[in-house]
Design a protein around this motif. Structure first.
Motif, PDB file in Angstrom:
ATOM      1  N   LEU A   1     -61.901  18.459  55.946  1.00 40.64           N
ATOM      2  CA  LEU A   1     -62.578  17.216  56.321  1.00 40.64           C
ATOM      3  C   LEU A   1     -63.521  17.443  57.504  1.00 40.64           C
ATOM      4  O   LEU A   1     -64.650  16.937  57.510  1.00 40.64           O
ATOM      5  N   ALA A   2     -63.091  18.215  58.494  1.00 39.88           N
ATOM      6  CA  ALA A   2     -63.950  18.519  59.645  1.00 39.88           C
ATOM      7  C   ALA A   2     -65.177  19.321  59.199  1.00 39.88           C
ATOM      8  O   ALA A   2     -66.300  19.060  59.663  1.00 39.88           O
TER       9      ALA A   2
ATOM     10  N   LEU B   1     -66.555  19.268  56.233  1.00 40.40           N
ATOM     11  CA  LEU B   1     -67.399  18.348  55.476  1.00 40.40           C
ATOM     12  C   LEU B   1     -68.239  17.475  56.413  1.00 40.40           C
ATOM     13  O   LEU B   1     -69.436  17.294  56.203  1.00 40.40           O
ATOM     14  N   TRP B   2     -67.650  16.946  57.480  1.00 39.24           N
ATOM     15  CA  TRP B   2     -68.394  16.126  58.446  1.00 39.24           C
ATOM     16  C   TRP B   2     -69.449  16.955  59.177  1.00 39.24           C
ATOM     17  O   TRP B   2     -70.543  16.480  59.460  1.00 39.24           O
TER      18      TRP B   2
ATOM     19  N   ILE C   1     -72.374  17.202  56.827  1.00 36.57           N
ATOM     20  CA  ILE C   1     -73.093  15.930  56.733  1.00 36.57           C
ATOM     21  C   ILE C   1     -73.951  15.698  57.978  1.00 36.57           C
ATOM     22  O   ILE C   1     -75.118  15.307  57.878  1.00 36.57           O
ATOM     23  N   LEU C   2     -73.416  15.938  59.152  1.00 41.36           N
ATOM     24  CA  LEU C   2     -74.178  15.736  60.395  1.00 41.36           C
ATOM     25  C   LEU C   2     -75.363  16.688  60.500  1.00 41.36           C
ATOM     26  O   LEU C   2     -76.445  16.304  60.960  1.00 41.36           O
TER      27      LEU C   2
END
Length: 161
Positions: A14-15, A17-18, A21-22
């Motif tokens: 999840l980290a 993936l973020w 995205i950023l």
């Protein structure tokens, strides 16, 4: 695998993936709005002076054979040109540029050509795809002459009298 190991893997995924995205949002934002351009006061490494505004430029007679225009010699807009009389020509896709390029590989404010001490310099303004002089990517203000070719995206330009 234990439940704790699976939870740790999920959190790490999840980290990651973020983070992706950023970084994608950052690239899109810089392409849409451009990067801030440092002035000579903010960047001591930049030794070129900012020229006066185009409306207040002094008209001086150039010796015969000196460049007068920056002309597009290759690409979809071949034949278009911009006058060098103002001391600076901004190149890019933005409406505030003197030479507007309709090229997907060109940034909003991609590069600028400056006149200083009778010479002509081109400076890349932090573009994504870069500016090339005679096939070499430039990273600092570079002197150009009438025999040099400048490539921005798929557009090729040169100084002409």
């Amino acid at each position: 695998m234990s439940e704790i190991t699976l939870t740790i893997i999920k959190v790490l995924f999840l980290a990651l993936l973020w983070l992706f995205i950023l970084s994608a949002v950052s690239v899109i934002r810089s392409d849409l709005f451009g990067k801030p351009v440092a002035t000579a006061d903010q960047n001591p490494a930049q030794r070129l002076e900012n020229p006066p505004p185009p409306g207040k430029a002094k008209r001086s007679k150039r010796p015969k054979g000196q460049p007068r225009v920056l002309t597009i010699t290759g690409g979809t807009q071949s034949g278009e040109s911009a006058e060098l009389a103002g001391g600076m020509v901004m190149i890019g896709r933005g409406a505030d540029c003197q030479l507007i390029l309709e090229d997907d590989y060109v940034s909003t404010r991609h590069a600028r050509v400056l006149t200083s001490d009778g010479g002509y310099y081109i400076e890349d303004l932090g573009s994504t795809n870069g500016t090339y002089v005679n096939g070499q990517r430039i990273t600092s203000p570079t002197t150009i002459t009438m025999s040099d070719t400048v490539r921005i995206g798929k557009t090729v330009m040169r100084l002409e009298p």
